[in-house]
Design a protein around this motif. Structure first.
Motif, PDB file in Angstrom:
ATOM      1  N   THR A  37      15.097  -5.090   0.566  1.00  0.00           N
ATOM      2  CA  THR A  37      13.176  -3.943   0.649  1.00  0.00           C
ATOM      3  C   THR A  37      13.738  -3.312   0.720  1.00  0.00           C
ATOM      4  O   THR A  37      14.222  -2.352   0.708  1.00  0.00           O
ATOM      5  N   THR A  61      12.975  -5.524  -3.212  1.00  0.00           N
ATOM      6  CA  THR A  61      11.424  -4.784  -4.379  1.00  0.00           C
ATOM      7  C   THR A  61      11.226  -3.902  -4.031  1.00  0.00           C
ATOM      8  O   THR A  61      12.536  -2.737  -3.736  1.00  0.00           O
ATOM      9  N   GLU A  94       8.029  -2.589  -0.247  1.00  0.00           N
ATOM     10  CA  GLU A  94       6.956  -2.882   1.357  1.00  0.00           C
ATOM     11  C   GLU A  94       5.774  -2.489   0.928  1.00  0.00           C
ATOM     12  O   GLU A  94       6.510  -0.862   0.915  1.00  0.00           O
ATOM     13  N   PHE A 128       4.580  -7.949  -1.518  1.00  0.00           N
ATOM     14  CA  PHE A 128       5.581  -7.916  -0.508  1.00  0.00           C
ATOM     15  C   PHE A 128       4.561  -7.069   1.009  1.00  0.00           C
ATOM     16  O   PHE A 128       5.125  -5.612   0.137  1.00  0.00           O
ATOM     17  N   HIS A 155       4.005 -10.176   5.036  1.00  0.00           N
ATOM     18  CA  HIS A 155       6.030 -10.750   5.462  1.00  0.00           C
ATOM     19  C   HIS A 155       5.829  -9.376   6.897  1.00  0.00           C
ATOM     20  O   HIS A 155       4.908  -9.020   7.042  1.00  0.00           O
TER      21      HIS A 155
END
Length: 263
Positions: A37, A61, A94, A128, A155
């Motif tokens: 992440t 990500t 994220e 995400f 998520h």
């Protein structure tokens, strides 16, 4: 079981002392790959750098979590776009909204979210996403991008039955963590996870956060690890009324397709 952890905060400094050992334990437990992440201007490039050290096993990500939305300047946007030029970065985020803590002002959160949705629309990469206590605004922002964005995963889903069906009705994916194992806060999840279609379900640890409270023995440092993902899958499978191997196989296949991972 061959699992993929879709939410692993491996750039966290708690892993600095033993990152390779952490991954070795994960591999031995049946976790074959992970999506690392990227959730801030500082940690998104770190996630990419780590992913490049284990090609085919680690992916990344790149995004800015709503807690850090105040840092989303024009320069930050350019940095995110540069990160997304790399094939190891497989999703935008994220990103999203978090009105539970409000670490960044809400207008700043919405602006950072919209700018990152623009990146997803332009690159075609999956999203995400993070949402906490901001459902109405979250859906309102997303409606502005209908028809322009690709696959979506919410998520670390911890929401209500109504929120779950809001997402499923839009064909979004759901990421389930060890929150499910928390008898104080996760009991409602046990009652609704059976509604998630197999082709919409993915699994994650969100390590080092959200150590499953049902895990025994409990690690002395209380740090969550990707090696604990099978425990989450076993609990999830029981709540879904299916064998753990079935849950694992479906989650892995769904993850590979969602993030367009190589075979």
């Amino acid at each position: 079981m061959q699992l993929i952890d879709i939410g692993l905060n491996l750039t966290h400094d708690s892993f600095d002392r033993d990152r390779d050992a952490v991954w070795q334990r994960a591999r031995e437990a049946g976790v074959a790959r992970a999506i690392l992440t990227g959730a801030s201007r500082a940690h998104s490039p770190k996630a990419l750098a780590l992913a490049r050290t284990r090609p085919g096993e680690w992916f990344a990500t790149a995004g800015v979590h709503p807690h850090h939305a105040s840092e989303y300047t024009a320069e930050c946007d350019a940095e995110m776009r540069a990160l997304h030029a790399h094939p190891e970065v497989v999703a935008v985020g994220e990103c999203g909204l978090d009105y539970f803590r409000d670490f960044s002002p809400r207008p700043a959160q919405r602006r950072a979210f919209e700018l990152q949705l623009e990146i997803a629309a332009e690159t075609g990469k999956p999203l995400f996403l993070h949402q906490r206590d901001a459902q109405a605004d979250f859906l309102a922002v997303m409606r502005g991008f209908e028809g322009r964005i690709g696959p979506v995963v919410v998520h670390c889903f911890t929401g209500t039955r109504e929120e779950l069906f809001d997402y499923l009705d839009r064909d979004w994916h759901i990421g389930i963590t060890g929150w499910l194992c928390d008898e104080r806060r996760g009991q409602h999840l046990r009652e609704i996870v059976g509604n998630i279609p197999a082709q919409r379900l993915m699994v994650e640890t969100d390590a080092p956060y959200l150590l499953p409270r049902t895990l025994r023995p409990t690690p002395k440092d209380r740090r969550n690890e990707p090696a604990f993902l099978p425990h989450i899958v076993e609990e999830l499978a029981r709540d879904r009324g299916e064998e753990a191997e079935v849950t694992a196989a479906h989650a892995t296949a769904t993850t590979q397709l969602f993030f367009r991972l190589p075979a």
